[in-house]
Design a protein around this motif. Sequence first.
Motif, PDB file in Angstrom:
ATOM      1  N   ASP A 134      43.884  44.161  43.470  1.00  0.00           N
ATOM      2  CA  ASP A 134      42.687  44.849  43.954  1.00  0.00           C
ATOM      3  C   ASP A 134      41.471  43.993  43.584  1.00  0.00           C
ATOM      4  O   ASP A 134      41.582  42.983  42.892  1.00  0.00           O
ATOM      5  N   ARG A 135      40.305  44.416  44.036  1.00  0.00           N
ATOM      6  CA  ARG A 135      39.096  43.619  43.814  1.00  0.00           C
ATOM      7  C   ARG A 135      38.670  43.625  42.345  1.00  0.00           C
ATOM      8  O   ARG A 135      38.136  42.627  41.836  1.00  0.00           O
ATOM      9  N   ASP A 136      38.896  44.736  41.651  1.00  0.00           N
ATOM     10  CA  ASP A 136      38.547  44.788  40.231  1.00  0.00           C
ATOM     11  C   ASP A 136      39.375  43.790  39.434  1.00  0.00           C
ATOM     12  O   ASP A 136      38.856  43.098  38.541  1.00  0.00           O
ATOM     13  N   ALA A 137      40.665  43.694  39.751  1.00  0.00           N
ATOM     14  CA  ALA A 137      41.526  42.737  39.057  1.00  0.00           C
ATOM     15  C   ALA A 137      41.076  41.312  39.357  1.00  0.00           C
ATOM     16  O   ALA A 137      41.089  40.434  38.473  1.00  0.00           O
ATOM     17  N   ALA A 138      40.672  41.070  40.584  1.00  0.00           N
ATOM     18  CA  ALA A 138      40.194  39.737  40.947  1.00  0.00           C
ATOM     19  C   ALA A 138      38.928  39.391  40.177  1.00  0.00           C
ATOM     20  O   ALA A 138      38.796  38.287  39.635  1.00  0.00           O
ATOM     21  N   THR A 139      37.998  40.335  40.107  1.00  0.00           N
ATOM     22  CA  THR A 139      36.755  40.097  39.375  1.00  0.00           C
ATOM     23  C   THR A 139      37.041  39.745  37.925  1.00  0.00           C
ATOM     24  O   THR A 139      36.481  38.786  37.373  1.00  0.00           O
ATOM     25  N   SER A 140      37.917  40.499  37.302  1.00  0.00           N
ATOM     26  CA  SER A 140      38.272  40.250  35.907  1.00  0.00           C
ATOM     27  C   SER A 140      38.950  38.893  35.737  1.00  0.00           C
ATOM     28  O   SER A 140      38.614  38.119  34.839  1.00  0.00           O
ATOM     29  N   SER A 141      39.884  38.584  36.626  1.00  0.00           N
ATOM     30  CA  SER A 141      40.621  37.324  36.534  1.00  0.00           C
ATOM     31  C   SER A 141      39.714  36.123  36.720  1.00  0.00           C
ATOM     32  O   SER A 141      39.935  35.061  36.105  1.00  0.00           O
ATOM     33  N   LEU A 142      38.668  36.266  37.528  1.00  0.00           N
ATOM     34  CA  LEU A 142      37.790  35.144  37.849  1.00  0.00           C
ATOM     35  C   LEU A 142      36.580  35.055  36.932  1.00  0.00           C
ATOM     36  O   LEU A 142      35.686  34.250  37.172  1.00  0.00           O
ATOM     37  N   GLY A 143      36.541  35.850  35.891  1.00  0.00           N
ATOM     38  CA  GLY A 143      35.512  35.694  34.880  1.00  0.00           C
ATOM     39  C   GLY A 143      34.545  36.834  34.727  1.00  0.00           C
ATOM     40  O   GLY A 143      33.816  36.918  33.742  1.00  0.00           O
ATOM     41  N   GLY A 144      34.492  37.734  35.697  1.00  0.00           N
ATOM     42  CA  GLY A 144      33.708  38.953  35.540  1.00  0.00           C
ATOM     43  C   GLY A 144      32.223  38.845  35.790  1.00  0.00           C
ATOM     44  O   GLY A 144      31.518  39.848  35.715  1.00  0.00           O
TER      45      GLY A 144
END
Length: 249
Positions: A134-144
Amino acid sequence: MSYFVFPGTEPTVVILHGLAGSGREFEPTARALAGRRVILIDQRGHGHSTRTPPDTSRAAYVGDVVRVIETESTGPVDIVGQSMGAHTAMLVAASHPNMVRRLVLLECDAGSGTPEERAALGAFFRSWKVPFPDRDAATSSLGGGPLARAWAADLEQRADGFYPRFDPDVMVATITDVAEPRWAEWAEVTAPALVIYAEHGMFTTQQQADFVARGTNVTRVDLSAGSHDAHLDAFDIWIIALSSFIDSR
């Protein structure tokens, strides 16, 4: 080519995003320029435009922008770009001076970078753990941070998850051409130009000074905050600098 037009009065403002971005990240900028007609272009290989174009040369990028301007504007435009998009904008202004009324370059130089830096960039893009659930997981994985949120917002949703709207190999090929210095073209730009650097941007003090000094009719603004993506993380002062310049007569 994919692009979105915000209706308003001319002269039109054409905005070009940076590498691995898309026009979507400049939607807040377009809305802040209330009343002006704004075109956000997804440059080739990015966003909703062709994912793997056969040509990633600077000439190809410039040609795309010129065709959009010819199609959508009745007169000279204000062209705005960030990073790679600023480099494209500079080349458009150099090669088609009658098309450009004013030029705004956020975090730009004439072209620089090493093969090692480009290889590291490609490795970073290939390291993304796609598909993201999901987009939240992507945001977290890419540095937030703001850039991570912009990347996540722009992901393409497929049946098995979320994917970037760019190909890492295309990004490396594109930035390889951007790295070739274009000092002659920069010196040929006749439109009034605003060059903006952020407090925590990617260029050295010497690179900034050299670029500004070798241009013609250049105004420089140094933002008191922000990164290379100051349109995302120093938005208010970015808009002040941008609007003050393109709204002046």
